[in-house]
Design an enzyme around this catalytic site. Structure first.
Site, short mmCIF file in Angstrom:
data_model
loop_
_atom_site.label_atom_id
_atom_site.label_comp_id
_atom_site.label_asym_id
_atom_site.label_seq_id
_atom_site.Cartn_x
_atom_site.Cartn_y
_atom_site.Cartn_z
N LYS A 105 57.11 10.01 36.86
CA LYS A 105 56.22 8.91 37.22
C LYS A 105 56.64 7.63 36.50
CE LYS A 105 53.47 11.43 39.79
NZ LYS A 105 54.42 12.54 39.95
N ASP A 106 56.36 6.51 37.15
CA ASP A 106 56.73 5.19 36.66
C ASP A 106 56.10 4.88 35.31
OD1 ASP A 106 57.33 2.42 36.44
OD2 ASP A 106 57.36 2.24 38.61
#
Length: 348
Positions: free
Chosen positions: A80-81
């Site tokens: 995930k970012d």
């Protein structure tokens, strides 16, 4: 907007509106959707976290240290970012955890909250991820009327299923390195780098195939020799240009596919092959890397249809909500709506 993505065609033309994305982490919220339920017992501790301003690998490594296990004993379904608020599961091979006070981990890492814990009989793997739900907030948006008109089109037709800029690395460095590796026949035991560069190489060629179809006006219209996919990503052997197939494509029951290049022959023929083969031929170094690693050809839909898409506007702020299946990129939806103004960030 990343310059690397300006290489590829827009389905609805280059946007006239501009706006800022991820001005705050809270402006990009991602919630993971797994494809199954946990059993509640087993040697693997399953931990649901909410992280803000941190990347998955860093949090996983810190959590492994806290649990007293090696990094290889912790896994996840998807990365995930960092510049976002994201909810996801981690799994830790930890038969006993009664001795740990997990509140202490949260105190030491204020950007991470532990939301839920349970157990399961096996660890998480990347294929376990069904998809993600998103809430994106774009700020300082100009020409909101044009953005809203584009959203109505996206709701009906979707967007190109491009791989996003993050696949290609900072300023496209992963593609540059992939070309060098192919040209110099680089051999390495670093599986992480190999995976990054192979993914970048195949994604780059795939994006160019879609871009060429858009340029020639065949994004959602099948041509002779196309390979269609059903809703389970299985290939369909029908008369692809028949009215029946065209209607099924419009209804979302079938989709046109493009090549994820491999070392075997492309299955497309006739006009469809003319969209694909030149893109492979244009990248001899990338193809040398792909063939040298014996990657097998695969297919991927060229269309992306966000599910449960809805939006709201408050002044110059646009809020988008939607869900995507695993492997799709939220940023390619925004790309069709507005030109992203880069937000300056400071790094600790």
């Amino acid at each position: 907007m990343s310059d690397i993505m300006s290489t590829f065609s827009w389905l609805y033309g280059k946007p006239v509106a501009t706006g800022k994305l991820k001005q705050l982490p809270e402006h990009f919220i991602v919630k993971e959707v797994l494809g199954y339920e946990f059993t509640g017992k087993g040697e693997h501790l399953m931990v649901k976290i909410r992280k803000t301003g941190e990347n998955t690998k860093y949090v996983a490594n810190e959590f492994a240290k806290f649990c007293g296990v090696k990094s290889k004993d912790i896994s996840w379904a998807g990365l995930k970012d960092r510049h976002a608020v994201t909810e996801q599961w981690l799994s830790v091979h930890l038969p006993k955890s009664d001795h740990l006070n997990f509140v202490l981990f949260e105190v030491a890492h204020p950007g991470v909250e532990i939301l839920e814990m349970t157990r399961h009989h096996k660890k998480l793997r990347p294929g376990d991820l069904l998809g993600n739900s998103f809430q994106l907030i774009a700020t300082e948006v100009t020409d909101m009327d044009d953005v809203l008109a584009r959203l109505e089109k996206v709701k009906v037709t979707g967007v190109p299923n491009y791989f996003g800029a993050q696949r290609f690395g900072h300023e496209g460095n992963n593609v540059t390195e992939a070309r060098r590796w192919g040209r110099e026949n680089v051999r390495t035991r670093d599986n992480t780098k190999r995976s990054f560069y192979l993914s970048a190489a195949r994604s780059w060629i795939f994006n160019h195939i879609i871009s060429q179809r858009i340029t020639e006006g065949y994004f959602s219209l099948p041509v002779d020799g196309d390979i269609l996919l059903d809703q389970n990503d299985r290939t369909v052997n029908e008369n692809v240009t028949s009215e029946d197939c065209i209607q099924k494509i419009k209804k979302g029951e079938l989709s046109i596919s493009a090549a994820l290049a491999g070392d075997n022959q492309l299955p497309t023929t006739e006009k469809a092959l003319m969209f694909e083969q030149p893109q492979l031929d244009a990248e001899p170094d990338l193809m040398a890397l792909i063939r040298g690693n014996r990657m097998r050809h695969e297919r991927r839909s060229i269309e992306l249809h966000p599910e449960n898409l809805h939006w709201s506007v408050e002044g110059d702020q646009l809020t988008l909500n939607f869900s995507l299946t695993s492997g799709s990129f939220a940023t390619v939806i925004v790309r069709e709506l507005l030109q992203e103004i880069e937000v300056e960030r400071t790094y600790d």
